[in-house]
Scaffold this active site. Structure first.
Site, short mmCIF file in Angstrom:
data_model
loop_
_atom_site.label_atom_id
_atom_site.label_comp_id
_atom_site.label_asym_id
_atom_site.label_seq_id
_atom_site.Cartn_x
_atom_site.Cartn_y
_atom_site.Cartn_z
N SER A 89 37.43 41.22 49.89
CA SER A 89 37.23 40.72 51.26
C SER A 89 35.76 40.28 51.31
O SER A 89 34.85 41.11 51.21
CB SER A 89 37.52 41.83 52.27
OG SER A 89 37.07 41.43 53.54
C1 LIG Z 1 37.25 36.29 47.40
S1 LIG Z 1 38.96 36.50 47.42
C2 LIG Z 1 39.45 35.78 48.94
C3 LIG Z 1 39.04 36.51 50.15
C4 LIG Z 1 39.94 36.27 51.32
N1 LIG Z 1 39.81 34.97 51.90
C5 LIG Z 1 39.79 37.37 52.34
O1 LIG Z 1 39.47 37.08 53.50
O2 LIG Z 1 40.02 38.51 51.98
C6 LIG Z 1 39.51 35.23 46.29
C7 LIG Z 1 41.02 35.11 46.26
O3 LIG Z 1 41.35 33.91 45.58
C8 LIG Z 1 42.59 34.13 44.97
N2 LIG Z 1 42.84 33.09 43.97
C9 LIG Z 1 42.37 33.00 42.70
N3 LIG Z 1 42.87 31.92 42.08
C10 LIG Z 1 43.65 31.30 43.00
C11 LIG Z 1 44.45 30.13 42.97
N4 LIG Z 1 44.54 29.36 41.87
N5 LIG Z 1 45.14 29.80 44.08
C12 LIG Z 1 45.07 30.55 45.21
N6 LIG Z 1 44.34 31.68 45.28
C13 LIG Z 1 43.65 32.05 44.20
C14 LIG Z 1 42.45 35.52 44.39
O4 LIG Z 1 43.71 36.09 44.10
C15 LIG Z 1 41.70 36.23 45.51
O5 LIG Z 1 42.58 36.90 46.35
#
Ligand SMILES: C[S@@+](CC[C@H](N)C(=O)[O-])C[C@H]1O[C@@H](n2cnc3c(N)ncnc32)[C@H](O)[C@@H]1O
Length: 382
Positions: A89
């Site tokens: 998060s």
């Molecule tokens: C920093 S976290 C996101 C935080 C989120 N917006 C929150 O409020 O909790 C990054 C996210 O990107 C996702 N992610 C990584 N590669 C991805 C992809 N190709 N498509 C969609 N999501 C992806 C990961 O699984 C992870 O949950």
């Protein structure tokens, strides 16, 4: 403080966080202040993980520390079998700054890439209405958990489990697209799914820590243009279904095959100057980096750089003098020195001078103006 009492207190904590972000200037619009004050981060992030010096991850229950969960701290929420953090998060102060930059307004339809815990989706749904919010994450378990927790909090946005590189075409077009994971270039599907007056806010990162947020607007059907944000921010890199685990470059040791010399470059940890580090990786190809530590004191003694072709260099600082050992097919430190010289000749551009043009044919990073000196995101252009 008991768990039940803490859970009852969360609104006061959320309101305090909102006030803190207004005072720090991260929130400028009542819409986002109200969202931060209203969305229960502890409910969307019930468990977070922290890592000790040995690398071991330990879970903690956020309801037991509302001061911490309602603070500007990134909370790690998912770890892969190799012990790498793969979801989190994001810090609420960064989230607030991004939402302000995104300039999403009532009536806008927003797509988020990287659902994670669903906290940012909750903020968007609170401010814009759940029917206008769409989010995609590559990990179906994260999506299911976020959907269930958001429903408990009273929000029912559209969540999709898929590779966000393809956007979510079935609900396009979007007025705003925000990516909370980084990409080495802007996926063309996002451009195709963006409305005419749309904005994309994404972390474009060409190698580890080598990138920043860029805010792009459409100038015509086939072209988006925008500048990097003045404050640096970095997100976890996008994963894809068929990713091959990156083999760690073996850490070289001094000795056979290495050449030694001194260097006048007074910044042996060049990654600590983010725009320079970005340009080095853009110009020379991806370079891995890390500190080398004294085996007794565990204090940094130098910096180590590695490239995929097996080239490496190791800078050692003693009494203010920097020595460099280099090995492998390329003189890696020489390429870094060369890029640093070029950066100085360009008058040491900071992020406020860097921009990106995204077109169907190519994506170019430019300095000062789209028609100024520019380099292709895939290969150097001129
Ligand atoms: C920093 S976290 C996101 C935080 C989120 N917006 C929150 O409020 O909790 C990054 C996210 O990107 C996702 N992610 C990584 N590669 C991805 C992809 N190709 N498509 C969609 N999501 C992806 C990961 O699984 C992870 O949950």
């Amino acid at each position: 403080m008991t768990t039940t009492r803490s859970a009852l207190d969360w609104r006061a904590h959320a309101q305090r966080l909102a006030g803190q972000l207004v005072a720090s200037g991260d929130i400028r619009t009542p819409r986002w202040r109200d969202a931060i004050a209203a969305v229960p981060r502890h409910l969307l992030v019930p468990t977070a993980y922290e890592q000790d010096h040995s690398g071991r991850w330990t879970p903690w229950s956020t309801v037991d520390d509302l001061d911490r969960v309602y603070s500007p701290e990134t909370l790690i929420t998912d770890i892969d079998p190799a012990g790498i953090a793969v979801s989190s998060s994001t810090k609420p102060d960064l989230m607030a700054r991004m939402l302000e930059l995104l300039d999403a307004r009532p009536g806008h339809r927003v797509l988020e890439i990287g659902t994670g815990t669903g906290y940012n989706v909750g903020l968007l749904a609170h401010a814009l209405g759940e029917e206008n919010v769409f989010s995609v994450d590559i990990d179906p378990d994260l999506v299911d958990a976020a959907r269930a927790r958001l429903a408990v909090a009273g929000y029912h946005p559209t969540l999709v489990a898929d590779d966000g590189a393809g956007g979510v075409p079935e609900h396009a077009p979007y007025d705003r697209i925000i990516a909370t994971c980084s990409a080495p270039r802007v996926p063309w599907a996002w451009v195709e799914q963006l409305a005419d007056e749309g904005v994309i806010l994404a972390d474009v990162k060409v190698a580890a820590s080598a990138g920043n947020l860029v805010r792009l607007t459409r100038v015509d059907e086939d072209t988006l243009v925008g500048r990097f944000t003045t404050r640096w921010a970095g997100f976890m890199a996008m994963r894809h279904h068929h990713d091959i685990p990156t083999a760690l470059t073996p850490i070289p040791t001094r000795g056979e095959g290495a050449t030694y010399r001194t260097t006048d470059l007074d910044t042996p940890r060049v990654w600590e100057i983010p725009p320079l580090w970005f340009l080095i990786n853009l110009w020379q190809g991806p370079v891995g980096f890390g500190y080398t530590l004294d085996s007794d004191t565990r204090q940094p003694t130098g910096a180590l750089y590695t490239a995929a072709d097996g080239s490496w260099c190791h800078t050692i600082t003693e009494s203010g003098r920097h020595t460099v050992a280099e090995g492998g097919p390329r003189r890696l430190w020489s390429t870094i020195e060369h890029a640093a010289t070029r950066w100085r000749e360009l008058d040491e551009p900071d992020w406020d001078r860097l921009g990106l043009t995204v077109s169907r044919a190519e994506q170019t990073v430019w300095i000062d103006h789209p028609d100024g000196p520019a380099w292709n995101l895939l290969a150097e252009r001129r």
